[in-house]
Scaffold this active site. Structure first.
Site, PDB file in Angstrom:
ATOM      1  N   CYS A   1       0.835  -1.201   0.000  1.00 49.69           N
ATOM      2  CA  CYS A   1       0.000   0.000   0.000  1.00 49.69           C
ATOM      3  C   CYS A   1       0.873   1.256   0.000  1.00 49.69           C
ATOM      4  O   CYS A   1       1.685   1.438   0.906  1.00 49.69           O
ATOM      5  CB  CYS A   1      -0.910  -0.007   1.224  1.00 49.69           C
TER       6      CYS A   1
ATOM      7  N   HIS B   1      -4.500   1.403   7.802  1.00 48.21           N
ATOM      8  CA  HIS B   1      -4.968   0.906   6.507  1.00 48.21           C
ATOM      9  C   HIS B   1      -6.430   0.424   6.543  1.00 48.21           C
ATOM     10  O   HIS B   1      -7.184   0.645   5.596  1.00 48.21           O
ATOM     11  CB  HIS B   1      -4.062  -0.237   6.041  1.00 48.21           C
TER      12      HIS B   1
ATOM     13  N   ASN C   1     -14.101   8.613  -3.296  1.00 50.99           N
ATOM     14  CA  ASN C   1     -14.737   7.393  -3.793  1.00 50.99           C
ATOM     15  C   ASN C   1     -14.351   6.283  -2.844  1.00 50.99           C
ATOM     16  O   ASN C   1     -13.166   6.019  -2.655  1.00 50.99           O
ATOM     17  CB  ASN C   1     -14.260   7.053  -5.203  1.00 50.99           C
TER      18      ASN C   1
ATOM     19  N   HIS D   1      -6.980   1.849   1.443  1.00 50.32           N
ATOM     20  CA  HIS D   1      -6.565   2.750   2.538  1.00 50.32           C
ATOM     21  C   HIS D   1      -7.434   4.016   2.528  1.00 50.32           C
ATOM     22  O   HIS D   1      -7.595   4.641   1.480  1.00 50.32           O
ATOM     23  CB  HIS D   1      -5.092   3.104   2.320  1.00 50.32           C
TER      24      HIS D   1
ATOM     25  N   HIS E   1      -8.888   7.342   2.112  1.00 48.94           N
ATOM     26  CA  HIS E   1      -8.354   8.562   1.491  1.00 48.94           C
ATOM     27  C   HIS E   1      -9.411   9.229   0.629  1.00 48.94           C
ATOM     28  O   HIS E   1     -10.391   8.595   0.238  1.00 48.94           O
ATOM     29  CB  HIS E   1      -7.126   8.242   0.630  1.00 48.94           C
TER      30      HIS E   1
ATOM     31  N   GLN F   1      -9.852  12.829  -2.318  1.00 51.27           N
ATOM     32  CA  GLN F   1      -9.119  13.573  -3.337  1.00 51.27           C
ATOM     33  C   GLN F   1      -9.620  15.013  -3.396  1.00 51.27           C
ATOM     34  O   GLN F   1     -10.692  15.343  -2.876  1.00 51.27           O
ATOM     35  CB  GLN F   1      -9.296  12.922  -4.708  1.00 51.27           C
TER      36      GLN F   1
HETATM   37 ZN    ZN Z   1      -2.403   1.370   3.581  1.00 48.69          ZN
END
Ligand code: ZN
Length: 294
Positions: A40, A79, A119, A130, A132, A134
């Protein structure tokens, strides 16, 4: 005939004269990997996170727009975490980073609109699990937020109780009466909050309502809810925009356990969505879940 317009290096924005839909041609993104091959990249020590962090942003290695207009925001070094699992304090760090990047990107003379989005889940194309999100920094105001600004139709204080999901401070979460997605949730403040940067933005309240709503969505079918999340806010073109509001929209993807909802041919061809879940029922189901104590 198409219309090519300025979109930054590597970006080629065209408008289809039949549908009126703007499209950016991003041939360079065809080369991006679907999944990284060596671990990752967002875990500490990974390609995009060499040093320990709590939240982090950096330019997207595979940008859809040129000129460093695309960024990635890491919510946590863990994660397998979820957004709601961060709790209010952890979510507040994410909101603070969204606000800071909005301020920095919005200050650029070549940025008229900062769109924060996420998304979540492979069903909506997230290539890395993981947690996250944007950010895209546009050189223009995209058509969807522009329409909301012009119409000024968003009035959280007028939302009927049947559609309310949760309240945290001045922040209200509700299912739009005309929701196009099953379990679609809209979040905004009953006080006029134009953008994430503004002093009037109660970021603790926003963090709390996000944690609450995203927990409810995961509880709905006892599995992680794939969703698309985006945040509308005031343009950064220097205009007045008195109708601008921070509005979070979450478009959830499941209509039943394990059953994704697809926008398909009749809907794309006709331009009319068919939502299989009654918005009042969706609101009631989400409202009656425990959420998380915040
Ligand atoms: Zn990760």
């Amino acid at each position: 005939m198409t219309t090519a317009e300025r979109g930054g290096p590597g970006a080629d924005l065209r408008v289809d004269p039949v549908t009126g839909t703007p499209t950016v041609i991003v041939g360079s993104r065809q080369g991006r990997p679907n999944l990284p091959s060596d671990g990752c990249p967002f875990c500490v020590g990974g390609l995009e996170a060499p040093e320990p962090y709590r939240v982090r942003s950096f330019p997207n290695r595979w940008p859809a727009l040129g000129d460093r207009r695309c960024e990635v925001v890491l919510y946590t070094p863990e994660h397998d975490q979820t957004f709601w699992g961060l709790g209010v304090d952890g979510a507040r760090l994410v909101v603070d980073l969204w606000a800071e990047r909005t301020r920095v990107l919005g200050a650029r003379p070549d940025v008229d609109y900062v769109l924060v989005f996420e998304n979540r889940g492979p069903q909506v194309g997230a290539t890395i699990a993981h947690p996250h999100g944007q950010i895209y920094a546009y050189d223009r105001i995209p058509p969807v937020p522009l329409r909301a600004l012009v119409d000024g139709v968003l009035r959280p204080e007028a939302v009927d109780e049947r559609f309310v999901v949760a309240r945290r401070g001045d922040w209200l979460a509700w299912v739009p009466e005309a929701a196009g997605w099953p379990y679609e949730v809209r979040i905004s403040s009953t006080t006029a909050v134009p953008d994430l940067v503004d002093d009037r933005c109660d970021r603790d309240g926003l963090a709390a309502v996000l944690v609450d709503v995203l927990a409810r969505l995961d509880q709905r079918f006892d599995e992680p809810m794939p969703y698309m999340l985006w945040i509308h806010q005031r343009p950064t073109d220097g205009g007045d925009w008195p109708e601008a509001r921070v509005v979070v929209t979450i478009a959830s993807q499941l209509r039943a356990p394990g059953t994704p909802r697809f926008v398909a041919a009749a809907e794309l061809g006709g331009g009319i969505l068919f939502n299989p879940v009654d918005p009042a029922d969706a609101a009631e189901a989400l409202r009656n879940l425990p959420g998380v104590p915040v």
